[in-house]
Structure formats: C-alpha cells, structure tokens
Design an enzyme around this catalytic site. Structure first.
Site, mmCIF file in Angstrom:
data_model
loop_
_atom_site.group_PDB
_atom_site.id
_atom_site.type_symbol
_atom_site.label_atom_id
_atom_site.label_comp_id
_atom_site.label_asym_id
_atom_site.label_seq_id
_atom_site.Cartn_x
_atom_site.Cartn_y
_atom_site.Cartn_z
ATOM 1 N N LEU A 10 -23.517 -10.874 5.521
ATOM 2 C CA LEU A 10 -24.582 -10.985 6.509
ATOM 3 C C LEU A 10 -24.891 -12.593 6.932
ATOM 4 O O LEU A 10 -25.257 -13.338 5.997
ATOM 5 C CB LEU A 10 -26.007 -10.350 6.502
ATOM 6 C CG LEU A 10 -25.579 -8.731 5.738
ATOM 7 C CD1 LEU A 10 -27.074 -8.141 5.757
ATOM 8 C CD2 LEU A 10 -24.711 -8.097 6.578
ATOM 9 N N ALA A 11 -24.427 -12.560 8.198
ATOM 10 C CA ALA A 11 -24.831 -14.150 8.687
ATOM 11 C C ALA A 11 -25.251 -14.206 9.887
ATOM 12 O O ALA A 11 -24.959 -15.220 10.844
ATOM 13 C CB ALA A 11 -23.526 -14.948 8.432
ATOM 14 N N ALA A 12 -26.144 -13.326 10.217
ATOM 15 C CA ALA A 12 -26.576 -13.160 11.581
ATOM 16 C C ALA A 12 -27.918 -13.947 11.883
ATOM 17 O O ALA A 12 -28.471 -14.010 12.853
ATOM 18 C CB ALA A 12 -26.817 -11.862 12.142
ATOM 19 N N ARG A 17 -35.812 -22.453 10.291
ATOM 20 C CA ARG A 17 -36.343 -23.394 9.384
ATOM 21 C C ARG A 17 -35.451 -24.658 9.032
ATOM 22 O O ARG A 17 -35.897 -25.245 8.409
ATOM 23 C CB ARG A 17 -36.959 -22.709 8.273
ATOM 24 C CG ARG A 17 -38.416 -21.923 8.463
ATOM 25 C CD ARG A 17 -39.144 -21.764 7.180
ATOM 26 N NE ARG A 17 -38.383 -20.249 6.820
ATOM 27 C CZ ARG A 17 -38.382 -19.875 5.362
ATOM 28 N NH1 ARG A 17 -39.146 -20.579 4.666
ATOM 29 N NH2 ARG A 17 -37.881 -18.623 5.165
ATOM 30 N N GLN A 77 -23.602 -9.053 15.266
ATOM 31 C CA GLN A 77 -24.755 -8.099 15.531
ATOM 32 C C GLN A 77 -25.572 -8.424 16.798
ATOM 33 O O GLN A 77 -25.980 -9.699 16.532
ATOM 34 C CB GLN A 77 -25.493 -8.348 14.344
ATOM 35 C CG GLN A 77 -26.804 -7.091 14.071
ATOM 36 C CD GLN A 77 -27.781 -7.796 13.145
ATOM 37 O OE1 GLN A 77 -27.788 -8.740 12.615
ATOM 38 N NE2 GLN A 77 -28.677 -6.574 12.709
ATOM 39 N N ASP A 107 -26.145 -16.948 2.972
ATOM 40 C CA ASP A 107 -26.537 -18.278 2.543
ATOM 41 C C ASP A 107 -27.059 -18.202 1.164
ATOM 42 O O ASP A 107 -27.754 -19.015 0.763
ATOM 43 C CB ASP A 107 -28.034 -18.260 3.419
ATOM 44 C CG ASP A 107 -28.898 -17.334 3.167
ATOM 45 O OD1 ASP A 107 -28.474 -16.459 2.312
ATOM 46 O OD2 ASP A 107 -30.090 -16.918 3.877
ATOM 47 N N SER A 390 -0.421 -62.998 -2.877
ATOM 48 C CA SER A 390 -1.572 -62.888 -2.331
ATOM 49 C C SER A 390 -1.867 -63.325 -0.756
ATOM 50 O O SER A 390 -1.340 -64.185 -0.203
ATOM 51 C CB SER A 390 -2.855 -63.620 -2.787
ATOM 52 O OG SER A 390 -2.686 -63.351 -4.374
ATOM 53 N N SER A 408 2.867 -66.138 -0.920
ATOM 54 C CA SER A 408 1.468 -65.933 -0.480
ATOM 55 C C SER A 408 1.170 -66.388 0.916
ATOM 56 O O SER A 408 1.537 -67.427 1.230
ATOM 57 C CB SER A 408 0.457 -66.754 -1.373
ATOM 58 O OG SER A 408 0.750 -66.384 -2.811
#
Ligand code: UD1
Ligand code: CA
Length: 454
Positions: A10-12, A17, A77, A107, A390, A408
């Site tokens: 369920l993720a509807a 918040r 949904q 969640d 280098s 270098s």
C-alpha cells in the site's frame, strides 16, 4: 516454498507530514526509495507476484516500481477510503488466487524477509489471517490487538477503542498475511461503520473469527514495523538501517574502526577481511573485495575495489571505476570510468577519467587526464609499467605506450610510443648571477617607495 505468494504494497498515502512535492514512499533510505525496499523484502520472502497500490496520478511511483521489477503490477486507488479499500484496488491480482497474500505498507522499509516467511509458514499450517504485532513504547494511534484465551479476537483502531482497550500495548504493525482462498470474501465483507468512516483492513480479524477461521498474531520488534511519516522519522529509520547493516557486515568479517561514521548504500557489497577506516561513504553500486582497505574520508559510488587494494585517505571513486587487485589510490585522487590494472598506483592529487591504466603503471602527483573538450569525452590509454611524471596533463584522446615515461610538467597531446620519453614543456634556462641583480633592483624600488610616502 511451493506455495504461490502475492505481496500487496500500500502506497497511496499522501504523506502530507513529509512536506514534500515527492510521494512519501519515494523518499530514500540507504539511497533506495522506501517502496523499493519493501519490494525487495517481498521478493526475498519469495513473493513472485508484487502489486503496488498508488494514489491517483502517481506516475513517479509507477516509474520507480517498474524500475525495481518489470513484473510488478501497479494499481491506482482513486479514492482514499481506507486500508481494506486500498487492498481491494489490487482485486485483479487477488482474483488470480495466490496461496498466500501479504499486505505491506510502502513506508516501512525496516521489515525483515524472515518475518514474512514466518507469517507465510502460519498460513501453510492452516491460518486464514496472520497479524504482525509489536509491543509499543507509546501505543497512541495504533490499532490494539484484542486477545481472549491467548487468541486474537479483534483489532481495535485507536479512535474506536474504549479507555480500557487503550491501555493495551500489543499493537498492530500493519503487516498482515491472508490465505488466498478466503482473502477476497473476507475483504469484501468489510464495512465502514467506524470513527473514521473508512474500510479498515483490520476488520478481517473479527470477520474471520466469526466464520470460524484460524487467526493468529506473531510479534516483531517495534523498529521492524516502524513507519515513516515525517523527515524526522525518515532520519530515524535511516539510522537504524545503517546500524543494522554495519552489524551484519561486521558479523560477516568486515572491520570497521568507527562503524557509526560509515554510511552504506542498500546495494553495497563488502567482502570479508576488508577494513573500513573512519568516515567512509558508499553511494550506489559499490563492491569491495577481500583484503582491501578503504582509508578515512573516502567517497565511493559505482566502483569495484579489487582484492588487497588500498584507497584513500580522501579518495573519490566515481561510477565506472574498476580497480584490480593490489592497486593503490591515494589522497585527493578522483577516478571516474576507468580501469586500473593490477598493482598500478595513483597516489596523490590526480584526476583520472575515461582511461585505462596498465599493470604496475605509476601515475605521479597532480596528473590530470584532460578527457573533456567541452562537448565530448575522450579516452586516455596508459600502458603497463608506464611512469607519468608529476603535474602532467594528458590531453585525450592519447595513448602512452607500455614502459613509456612522461616528463614532469608535460602537456601531452601526441601519443608516446612504447619505452619512449615524452617531454612537452618549456626548456629550462639558467642565467648566471641574475638572482642577485633582481634582489638589488627590488631593494632600490622599496627604498624609493618608502621615501616618497613619508
Ligand atoms: C494502520 C492500521 C493500524 C496499525 C497502523 C500501523 C488500519 C485500519 N489500521 O493505521 O491498526 O496500528 O497502521 O502503522 O489498517 N493507505 C492507502 N490507502 C488508503 C488508506 C491507507 O494506500 O485508503 C496506506 C497508507 O499509505 C499507509 C498504510 O496504508 O501506507 C496505512 O494507512 P494509515 O492511514 O497510515 O493507517 P494507520 O491509521 O496508521
Ligand atoms: Ca500510519
């Protein structure tokens, strides 16, 4: 397990918040959206069918779900009328009559697959409904599990509970397992005569009891069913996830000098006998092989670190980095999309991007592969045993042959053949006594300035 299983996630929920423009279940824990965590837990509990119930217009959730599993189904949904109503949004999946049905919340990413397996075992033993309960430190807001003679008789939502029922601390964690054979008829029997006027999934307990079906509750730790409602909750869940994962890795043979400062990703793979020093951060897609040492303050993502390699302190490995065994990457080195062969060293202050470095090559301090012309990326090939002096700039596309040297401070724009020396810098000139002359001139200038300013 021979039984088939459908997980309905369920993720509807709107997740108001969270104060976010992004749906709640897409917020990440260990770099992975919460809904993907729940999908992975379901898959580990051998649920071959996964249905995710989203709110209306949640394209973003859809994309993440499909990305996690092509086989997962997303159901919308359209009206938010309660948890039972949400489960029924996945009616077509329920109609395929799976043996087991698990109802999960998108969640609660700390859920363990073993817990789901335990619930499925109860179904296999004949239960029609299995509820996952926990002892709440503060039960406010949770559904209470009402028991009589050791049997679960009903779940009472907080708003509907009597004062006496509110003293119960055994609560509904929200996760439920239903026998596929009776799931649809039980769900269809749920009404909405309660304080919220919602279709409560929790009502299946009473209905199943009325029908003489077996109802059971098992208990989990409170942390396992912890749901995220706010950013503060998200941070708490992250911290628990990190702690649990560090403990799991240390138990499997990884040394961590200051575990609380190591941040792991949901897909981090670390083999036994790896040592992690303080403040190491893992982004997605990292594998560290046995015997490697990741020194303090290193940041890794999309990288393979070979056996006995040593990284850092202060190294940054970006996606596409593939370090063979025994390689060394030192302080303030950034590597991206590059293969570094066995025993090669890139020890100081260097950027290697879009490159291949041969066995035992040595890349001097301050070497830069100039891989980008402002529009396209180009490749740098450095042969086995090559030595880059280098502060050299290797302007790609360019190839440094096996055993070649680069002097270098060179800016290398042409290939350097095997065993040759590439030298590309201004020629040095020494002027006799010139330093003395400069010093005298500067002293005169200073004296002149002091006089005129007085
Ligand atoms: C629910 C349980 C409660 C339990 C608690 C644990 C019911 C009726 N109550 O209460 O017993 O103690 O979880 O956290 O099940 N959702 C939808 N569509 C809806 C309604 C909810 O998808 O129409 C989803 C939400 O996104 C959420 C989950 O279902 O992920 C739970 O819904 P929520 O409203 O948070 O239920 P609670 O009141 O917390
Ligand atoms: Ca909730």
């Amino acid at each position: 397990m021979a039984r088939t299983c459908l997980a309905i996630i369920l993720a509807a929920g709107e997740g108001t918040r969270m104060r976010s423009s992004m749906p709640k279940v897409l917020h990440q824990v260990a770099g992975l959206p919460m809904v993907s965590h729940v999908m992975r837990v379901s898959a580990k509990a051998e649920c071959e069918a996964i249905a995710v119930v989203t709110g209306s217009g949640s394209e973003a959730v859809n994309t993440v779900v499909q990305n996690e599993s092509k086989a997962a189904q997303v159901y919308e949904q359209t009206e938010r009328l309660g948890t039972a109503h949400a489960v029924l949004a996945a009616r077509p999946a329920l109609e395929k009559s799976p043996d087991d049905v698990l109802v999960l919340f998108g969640d609660t990413p700390l859920l363990k697959p073993e817990t789901l397996t335990q619930m499925r075992e109860k179904l296999a033993e004949g239960a029609a409904v299995v509820v996952l309960g926990f002892r709440a430190e503060d039960a406010t807001g949770y559904g209470r599990l009402l028991e009589a003679d050791g049997k679960l008789v009903a779940i009472r939502e907080h708003r509907d509970a009597s004062e006496e029922e509110k003293t119960i601390d055994f609560c509904n964690g929200g996760i439920m397992a239903l026998a596929g054979s009776s799931a649809l008829s039980l769900l269809d029997a749920i009404g909405n005569d309660n304080a919220k006027g919602e279709y409560y999934l929790t009502d299946v307990v009473e209905i199943a009891n009325e029908q003489g079906l077996t109802v059971e509750a098992i208990e989990a730790a409170e942390t396992e069913v912890m749901g995220v409602n706010t950013r503060i909750g998200l941070a708490e869940v992250e911290s628990i996830w990190q702690r649990e994962t560090r403990v799991r890795l240390m138990s499997s043979g990884v040394t961590m000098q200051a575990p609380e400062t190591v941040f792991l990703n949901a897909d981090t793979i670390i083999e036994a006998d790896v040592t992690l020093e303080q403040n190491v951060v893992f982004g997605p897609g990292v594998t560290v092989k046995s015997g490697a040492r990741i020194r303090a303050f290193s940041h890794l993502e999309g990288a393979i670190v070979g056996e006995n390699a040593e990284i850092g302190p202060y190294a940054r490995l970006r996606p596409g980095t593939d370090l063979a065994s025994g390689t060394k990457v030192g302080n303030f080195v950034e590597i991206k999309n590059a293969k570094v062969a066995e025993g090669a060293k890139v020890n100081h202050l260097t950027y290697i991007g879009d490159a291949e470095i041969g066995e035992k090559a040595n890349i001097g301090a301050g070497t830069i592969t100039c891989n980008y012309d402002g529009m396209n990326k180009h490749k740098t090939m450095i042969g086995a045993g090559a030595f880059i002096g280098s502060n050299s700039a290797l302007v790609a596309p360019v190839t440094i042959g096996d055993g070649a040297y680069v002097a270098s401070g060179s800016v290398i724009t042409d290939d350097v053949p095997e065993n040759s020396l590439g030298l590309a810098r201004g020629k040095q000139v020494n002027k006799d006594n010139r330093a003395v002359e400069i010093r005298e001139r500067n002293a005169q200038l200073k004296e002149h300035r002091n006089k005129t300013s007085r």
